[in-house]
Design a protein around this motif. Structure first.
Motif, PDB file in Angstrom:
ATOM      1  N   LYS A 232       0.875  -1.165   0.000  1.00 21.97           N
ATOM      2  CA  LYS A 232       0.000   0.000   0.000  1.00 21.97           C
ATOM      3  C   LYS A 232       0.917   1.221   0.000  1.00 21.97           C
ATOM      4  N   PRO A 233       1.098   1.846  -1.174  1.00 22.55           N
ATOM      5  CA  PRO A 233       2.079   2.934  -1.274  1.00 22.55           C
ATOM      6  C   PRO A 233       1.610   4.291  -0.747  1.00 22.55           C
ATOM      7  N   ASP A 234       0.353   4.433  -0.412  1.00 16.13           N
ATOM      8  CA  ASP A 234      -0.170   5.745  -0.040  1.00 16.13           C
ATOM      9  C   ASP A 234      -0.572   5.859   1.424  1.00 16.13           C
ATOM     10  N   VAL A 235      -0.090   4.950   2.268  1.00 18.89           N
ATOM     11  CA  VAL A 235      -0.513   4.932   3.665  1.00 18.89           C
ATOM     12  C   VAL A 235       0.196   5.998   4.490  1.00 18.89           C
ATOM     13  N   TYR A 236       1.516   6.051   4.411  1.00 17.88           N
ATOM     14  CA  TYR A 236       2.290   6.991   5.226  1.00 17.88           C
ATOM     15  C   TYR A 236       3.062   7.948   4.324  1.00 17.88           C
ATOM     16  N   PRO A 237       3.130   9.208   4.708  1.00 20.59           N
ATOM     17  CA  PRO A 237       3.844  10.173   3.877  1.00 20.59           C
ATOM     18  C   PRO A 237       5.371  10.063   3.970  1.00 20.59           C
TER      19      PRO A 237
ATOM     20  N   GLU B 287       7.964   4.788   1.432  1.00 23.98           N
ATOM     21  CA  GLU B 287       7.512   4.442   0.082  1.00 23.98           C
ATOM     22  C   GLU B 287       6.254   3.586   0.095  1.00 23.98           C
ATOM     23  N   SER B 288       6.203   2.603   1.013  1.00 31.90           N
ATOM     24  CA  SER B 288       5.029   1.737   1.068  1.00 31.90           C
ATOM     25  C   SER B 288       5.093   0.867   2.316  1.00 31.90           C
ATOM     26  N   VAL B 289       3.960   0.228   2.613  1.00 28.05           N
ATOM     27  CA  VAL B 289       3.895  -0.798   3.647  1.00 28.05           C
ATOM     28  C   VAL B 289       3.283  -2.030   2.995  1.00 28.05           C
TER      29      VAL B 289
END
Length: 132
Positions: free
Chosen positions: A111-116, A119-121
């Motif tokens: 999930k690339p848009d979870v944390y700013p 890059e991803s989780v």
């Protein structure tokens, strides 16, 4: 994870792969995640014995078709909300291993848009089919 790839059961295998397949799906445990689709990147490696995937007549039915990976993922992601990436990975792995020619599979989701600030989780699963 790389030590699994050196398993003798994979020594005579061809590796097929699907890289960064982008899907927008309903995934997550938090309330805000249940209200909108999220972008997920899915990667798949299939390990197929050479004797089951070496074409002699240059025909598609002699190998595992790449469409199998994409359509399997689409069927699972269309089945409804998924809470965990672990569930998604496990479901895709099980479906890939059900193919009669596949000996092993590696699936990762991100999930690339979870944390700013990263890059991803994501999560990754690797399984070899029980040949017993």
């Amino acid at each position: 994870m790389s030590s699994s790839l050196s398993d003798p059961a994979l020594a005579n295998c061809r590796r097929l792969f699907l890289r960064n397949y982008e899907v927008f799906i309903n995934i997550g445990v938090h309330d805000f995640e249940k209200k909108a689709e999220q972008r997920v990147l899915i990667n798949v490696d299939l390990f197929v014995p050479l004797e089951l995937s070496t074409p002699t007549e240059d025909l598609l039915d002699e190998v595992v078709d790449y469409d199998f990976m994409r359509s399997t993922i689409l069927r699972r992601t269309a089945a409804g909300h998924i809470h965990l990436q672990e569930t998604l990975c496990d479901d895709v792995v099980a479906a890939m291993l059900a193919h009669p020619k596949v000996r092993a599979v590696r699936v990762s989701t991100e999930k690339p848009d979870v944390y700013p600030d990263c890059e991803s989780v994501g999560v990754e699963v690797f399984r070899i089919k029980d040949l017993a």
